[in-house]
Scaffold this active site. Sequence first.
Site, PDB file in Angstrom:
ATOM      1  N   HIS A   1      57.273   6.358  10.750  1.00 49.32           N
ATOM      2  CA  HIS A   1      56.740   7.255  11.790  1.00 49.32           C
ATOM      3  C   HIS A   1      57.068   6.682  13.167  1.00 49.32           C
ATOM      4  CE1 HIS A   1      53.886   9.512  14.245  1.00 49.32           C
ATOM      5  NE2 HIS A   1      53.290   8.386  14.588  1.00 49.32           N
TER       6      HIS A   1
ATOM      7  N   ASP B   1      80.161  16.914  35.743  1.00 46.01           N
ATOM      8  CA  ASP B   1      79.835  16.590  34.343  1.00 46.01           C
ATOM      9  C   ASP B   1      79.433  15.119  34.322  1.00 46.01           C
ATOM     10  OD1 ASP B   1      79.819  16.218  31.469  1.00 46.01           O
ATOM     11  OD2 ASP B   1      81.073  18.000  31.315  1.00 46.01           O
TER      12      ASP B   1
ATOM     13  N   TRP C   1      57.019  -1.162  12.250  1.00 43.11           N
ATOM     14  CA  TRP C   1      58.264  -0.928  13.004  1.00 43.11           C
ATOM     15  C   TRP C   1      58.679  -2.175  13.751  1.00 43.11           C
ATOM     16  CZ3 TRP C   1      59.677  -0.691  18.289  1.00 43.11           C
ATOM     17  CH2 TRP C   1      58.646  -0.922  19.200  1.00 43.11           C
TER      18      TRP C   1
ATOM     19  N   SER D   1      74.506   3.720  20.323  1.00 44.99           N
ATOM     20  CA  SER D   1      74.373   5.029  20.954  1.00 44.99           C
ATOM     21  C   SER D   1      73.630   4.926  22.279  1.00 44.99           C
ATOM     22  CB  SER D   1      73.654   5.975  19.986  1.00 44.99           C
ATOM     23  OG  SER D   1      73.181   7.097  20.668  1.00 44.99           O
ATOM     24  N   SER D   2      72.505   4.187  22.272  1.00 41.78           N
ATOM     25  CA  SER D   2      71.709   4.080  23.501  1.00 41.78           C
ATOM     26  C   SER D   2      72.466   3.370  24.603  1.00 41.78           C
ATOM     27  CB  SER D   2      70.426   3.283  23.242  1.00 41.78           C
ATOM     28  OG  SER D   2      69.603   3.974  22.379  1.00 41.78           O
TER      29      SER D   2
ATOM     30  N   HIS E   1      58.752  -4.820  25.117  1.00 42.22           N
ATOM     31  CA  HIS E   1      57.983  -4.354  26.259  1.00 42.22           C
ATOM     32  C   HIS E   1      58.801  -3.518  27.233  1.00 42.22           C
ATOM     33  CE1 HIS E   1      54.208  -3.598  27.934  1.00 42.22           C
ATOM     34  NE2 HIS E   1      54.824  -3.570  29.084  1.00 42.22           N
TER      35      HIS E   1
ATOM     36  N   GLU F   1      61.121  -1.739  26.392  1.00 40.26           N
ATOM     37  CA  GLU F   1      61.258  -0.493  25.623  1.00 40.26           C
ATOM     38  C   GLU F   1      60.102   0.462  25.917  1.00 40.26           C
ATOM     39  OE1 GLU F   1      63.565   0.794  23.729  1.00 40.26           O
ATOM     40  OE2 GLU F   1      62.448   2.419  22.799  1.00 40.26           O
TER      41      GLU F   1
ATOM     42  N   TYR G   1      58.612   0.860  28.656  1.00 43.56           N
ATOM     43  CA  TYR G   1      58.880   1.527  29.927  1.00 43.56           C
ATOM     44  C   TYR G   1      60.082   2.442  29.846  1.00 43.56           C
ATOM     45  CZ  TYR G   1      55.042  -1.082  31.428  1.00 43.56           C
ATOM     46  OH  TYR G   1      53.767  -1.548  31.504  1.00 43.56           O
TER      47      TYR G   1
ATOM     48  N   SER H   1      57.442  13.803  38.624  1.00 43.23           N
ATOM     49  CA  SER H   1      57.698  13.805  40.074  1.00 43.23           C
ATOM     50  C   SER H   1      58.540  14.995  40.504  1.00 43.23           C
ATOM     51  CB  SER H   1      58.411  12.515  40.489  1.00 43.23           C
ATOM     52  OG  SER H   1      57.655  11.399  40.112  1.00 43.23           O
TER      53      SER H   1
ATOM     54  N   HIS I   1      52.015 -10.352  25.970  1.00 41.01           N
ATOM     55  CA  HIS I   1      50.674  -9.760  25.856  1.00 41.01           C
ATOM     56  C   HIS I   1      50.518  -8.986  24.556  1.00 41.01           C
ATOM     57  CE1 HIS I   1      51.976  -5.948  28.296  1.00 41.01           C
ATOM     58  NE2 HIS I   1      52.128  -5.731  27.024  1.00 41.01           N
ATOM     59  N   HIS I   2      51.607  -8.808  23.821  1.00 36.66           N
ATOM     60  CA  HIS I   2      51.505  -8.235  22.470  1.00 36.66           C
ATOM     61  C   HIS I   2      51.135  -9.312  21.453  1.00 36.66           C
ATOM     62  CE1 HIS I   2      53.438  -4.380  23.617  1.00 36.66           C
ATOM     63  NE2 HIS I   2      54.026  -5.137  24.520  1.00 36.66           N
TER      64      HIS I   2
ATOM     65  N   THR J   1      51.770   1.184  38.900  1.00 36.98           N
ATOM     66  CA  THR J   1      51.446   2.388  38.136  1.00 36.98           C
ATOM     67  C   THR J   1      50.378   3.195  38.867  1.00 36.98           C
ATOM     68  OG1 THR J   1      51.854   1.039  36.185  1.00 36.98           O
ATOM     69  CG2 THR J   1      50.937   3.224  35.822  1.00 36.98           C
TER      70      THR J   1
ATOM     71  N   LYS K   1      51.809   5.197  41.671  1.00 37.06           N
ATOM     72  CA  LYS K   1      52.434   6.438  41.213  1.00 37.06           C
ATOM     73  C   LYS K   1      51.390   7.540  41.034  1.00 37.06           C
ATOM     74  CE  LYS K   1      56.723   5.141  39.133  1.00 37.06           C
ATOM     75  NZ  LYS K   1      57.401   6.218  39.838  1.00 37.06           N
TER      76      LYS K   1
ATOM     77  N   ARG L   1      44.294  -1.692  12.420  1.00 39.76           N
ATOM     78  CA  ARG L   1      45.337  -0.675  12.265  1.00 39.76           C
ATOM     79  C   ARG L   1      46.140  -0.955  10.995  1.00 39.76           C
ATOM     80  NH1 ARG L   1      49.796  -2.458  16.780  1.00 39.76           N
ATOM     81  NH2 ARG L   1      50.924  -0.702  15.920  1.00 39.76           N
TER      82      ARG L   1
END
Lengths: 387, 527
Positions: free
Chosen positions: B79, B108, B144, B171-172, B255, B257, B259, B270, B304-305, B330, B333, B452
């Site tokens: 998932h 293009d 994951w 690809s990315s 991390h 990732e 963002y 925006s 922090h993870h 943040t 924003k 979890r």
Amino acid sequence: MSIVLRWLVTAYALLFCSLSLAAIGDINMPVGVTPISKEVYGLHMMIFWICCVIGVLVFAVMFYSMFKHRKSKGAKAADFHESTVVEIIWTAVPLVILIAMAIPAAKTLIAMEDTSDADVTIKVTGYQWKWHYEYLDSEISFFSSLDADHNAARQVGSGIDVSQFDNYLKEVDNELVLPVGKKIRFLHTASDVIHSWWVPALAVKKDAIPGFINENWALIEEPGVYRGKCAELCGRDHGFMPIVVRAVPEEEYEQWVAEMSPAPMVAETSEDSAPAAADGDAEREWALAELMEKGESVYNTSCAACHQANGQGLPGAFPAIAGSPVATGPVDAHINVIYAGVSGTAMAAFANQLSDSDMAAVITYQRNAFGNTVGDLVQPSAIKALR
Amino acid sequence: MSTATADHHDHDDHHGPAPGLMRWVYTTNHKDIGTLYLLFALVMFFIGGGMALIIRAELFQPGLQIVDPLFFNSMTTMHALVMIFGVVMPAFVGLANWMIPMMIGGPDMALPRLNNWSFWIMPFAFAVLLSTLFMEGGGPAGGWTLYAPLSLQGGDNLAFVIFAIHFMGISSVMGSINIVATIFNMRAPGMTLMKMPLFVWTWLITAYLLIAVIPVLAGAVTMLLTDRYFDTSFFSAAGGGDPVMFQHIFWFFGHPEVYILILPAFGIISSIIPTFARKPLFGYASMVYATASIAFLSFIVWAHHMFTVGMPLAGEMFFMFATMMISVPTGVKVFNWIATMWRGSMTFETPMLFAIGFLVMFTIGGLSGLMLAITPADIQYHDTYFVVAHFHYVLVPGAIYSIMAATYYWIPKWTGNMYDEKWGKIHFWVSTVFLNVLFFPMHFVGLAGMPRRIPDYSMQFADWNAVATIGAFGFGFSQLIFVYVVYKCIKGGEKATTEVWEGADGLEWTVPSPAPYHTFETPPAIR
């Protein structure tokens, strides 16, 4: 928009019905019973209320604007689009709030990490999927796994109503007994994958990492039973390795230690004392029926999680016992797999997890159950000879 | 979708789309590729959502009713992989493809053939990833995050998963290089960097993040592969390695990732809020600087993870303070968006509703993120449903809502037709109600002690889990409304004007609706 309204009302009615059904006490972090857990709870509530105040202010301005400055009310758009003063204010104010939060948090963190001058040291080792406790100040050590009744009830399609158990999935066979009012140091490690030993009421959560030892501590202030769980995903039965801590007054604890030390409560599955505790067991000859009976119960607690109760395994993940080349092949190789494990796979070494008679029984059982008909039997003395 | 012919166009345009199915295979047109990315993300959204519904169905009541715990674990793993790599990232790349050339007045993307390739890798990567579910032993079941040594225990699915991750990474990275090259080389004369729409800015920064961290992930999973198959011991203590090192490397990717999954959303919001507030974006320059600050901070907060892995006290302090700092840009924003709304002249069409849904619920997720930054409290929150609630609040009403908002906002430009406003609004309200029924109770069970990634739980968590499951099914099925609205809009509907929205501002609103197959072959004049 009447459909929308109806949906809204229905869904929120549902939410609030459940709110009244649920025990309200179970929606927040427990205060806990250690000085650290109380500090953590205080920090948690402080930051929670700060966030609430910030949220209310931000949303108040936002919703005021949405109701007042809408085109349908004839609002005309202003055209301002920057203000250095305002920008500096809303950068600086959060910074000040953050510093105010960081100071108490740092103080608590320093206290949490101070494991010096402990009175009692317990080594906790995570196994797939049980805990092993070793009292380093005495000779006591034992495994602690999910209670057998709960284990039977939680199998897929067991047909057992789990709501009959008051502490479903929170009971173990052997509780960790700890003294009240003493600084207890925990040493955490693991034998296979990473686990995490977590008891919310003690505010103790630390990863148990194979090959490394982590430390933390607790000083329990009130006698009682405190329950926890493994918090780090550790494989198939991650959800089924609970922790139960029984905190007792010091005299009671001393008494318990004295009772446990000479003849450990769970001699059969005790690591250090396995050869000693086996006393007569490993010496005498066992009959096939006796080994099979014991083997079945050992199988169900130690093997069935992966190889399944019916011995069919899970293809591709865990091999079947039924018809397996190991369980139907040469007995020495079979013993070696159970005794030493298979490196690079989930198959653990059971030499330290099971006693001689347990291992002999379970090997015999595997060779003569699930349609396997090798017919031979393994005596505990054969296992003892390996040690 | 963009089947416009040359007659909208004031100059020679003989390169229309090729006829037939092969148009989509060979296409190098940024609009076609954008469409492919978006449709791919939509399909994967339902596959990943189906997995979430299996998870929630099993968690409806205590006891194991439906699936084996191992399959449950592979559902939580897949998932996440599908939703992150198959939905949010491709959807943002699709939006970038469609909108960036039109927003900067370029004809293009800079590297059209690379563009075709970066899309067509994706279906194969996901075919490989999803095929593991049908292999003996099932799909990956170690989460994951693929933490060693657990991920090394499974069957041979690991090799396929790593292969798929390498494909997605290629690809990315190609997509990101293309976006950077486009933004630096294809801008119309006069479109200076500080005149670019924020969506272009946020994507520029996101593309750099991707180029920086995807190779880190590739390195980490390759080390897993050699540990599993070639007897190396990067992550095995028995061989002199360290399981925690995997986590450090993974989160050094992971991390930023996070963002990558939210910065383009900031750009979308925006664009939308000023349009419907009929007022220019407040604090454009500070928005750009805040985005850059967030991107910088994202590289120094990874641990922090990992507050429970046993770091030195100094490390825990550093990562706590650095993480708290993220709330400053943040917050800037969020305040800027509210200041944009302030004294505007607002209307609430579907894109604006989704944007406000984003603003409200992303703020809730941001505030719980601030709670998670406080290390002593985080040690209690870590690996509980509180964390699950937090990141679903920033990803679903955050990233996913921004993609929905973007779709409603720009689909009239893509198809030339207005979408069905009534059903769009119903989609928003039904989704929003169920989403909160689904995710809000997770805060409660998490704080009360539910870990979890567990398939079964104690009785005390039963009520809220039942509520969450009802929310999940409601939210899941209400996305069919979205499919209906999009389908209906492609098929027809009220014709959209060139401007589409009364308050619209930007180059994309100067080309006809639907946007011709080729736009800005001669650069527009920038005011």
